[in-house]
Scaffold this motif. Structure first.
Motif, short mmCIF file in Angstrom:
data_model
loop_
_atom_site.label_atom_id
_atom_site.label_comp_id
_atom_site.label_asym_id
_atom_site.label_seq_id
_atom_site.Cartn_x
_atom_site.Cartn_y
_atom_site.Cartn_z
N UNK A 5 0.81 -1.21 0.00
CA UNK A 5 0.00 0.00 0.00
C UNK A 5 0.85 1.26 0.00
N UNK A 6 1.95 1.24 0.73
CA UNK A 6 2.78 2.45 0.81
C UNK A 6 3.32 2.88 -0.55
N UNK A 7 3.94 1.99 -1.35
CA UNK A 7 4.41 2.45 -2.67
C UNK A 7 3.27 2.87 -3.59
N UNK A 13 -4.27 9.92 -5.51
CA UNK A 13 -4.35 11.19 -4.80
C UNK A 13 -4.81 10.99 -3.35
N UNK A 14 -5.62 9.96 -3.10
CA UNK A 14 -6.06 9.63 -1.75
C UNK A 14 -5.41 8.30 -1.37
N UNK A 15 -4.59 8.26 -0.33
CA UNK A 15 -3.86 7.03 0.01
C UNK A 15 -4.77 5.82 0.29
N UNK A 16 -5.94 6.05 0.86
CA UNK A 16 -6.82 4.92 1.17
C UNK A 16 -7.35 4.27 -0.11
N UNK A 17 -7.35 5.01 -1.21
CA UNK A 17 -7.77 4.44 -2.49
C UNK A 17 -6.79 3.35 -2.93
N UNK A 18 -5.53 3.50 -2.58
CA UNK A 18 -4.53 2.47 -2.92
C UNK A 18 -4.87 1.16 -2.22
N UNK A 19 -5.25 1.23 -0.95
CA UNK A 19 -5.59 0.02 -0.20
C UNK A 19 -6.83 -0.64 -0.78
N UNK A 20 -7.85 0.13 -1.08
CA UNK A 20 -9.08 -0.42 -1.64
C UNK A 20 -8.81 -1.04 -3.01
#
Length: 52
Positions: A5-7, A13-20
């Motif tokens: 998730x970090x990379x 633009x929204x970090x939580x979108x990466x996790x989802x």
């Protein structure tokens, strides 16, 4: 998924979108690979497929 998730958070633009997004991709790939394994095992039992 959490270490990735970090990379990927830099891409969105929204970090939580990466996790989802990563969780959705993981669920999709897991489902597809499970179905592919099931289909291959099912076809191995079919005598017509083995002899062709």
């Amino acid at each position: 998924m959490i270490p990735l998730m970090y990379p990927f958070s830099r891409v969105f633009s929204v970090p939580s979108t990466a996790l989802v997004t990563l969780k959705s991709v993981n669920i999709f790939l897991g489902t597809v690979s499970t179905m592919a394994t099931f289909i291959i095992e099912f076809l191995e039992q079919d005598d017509e497929v083995q002899h062709s």
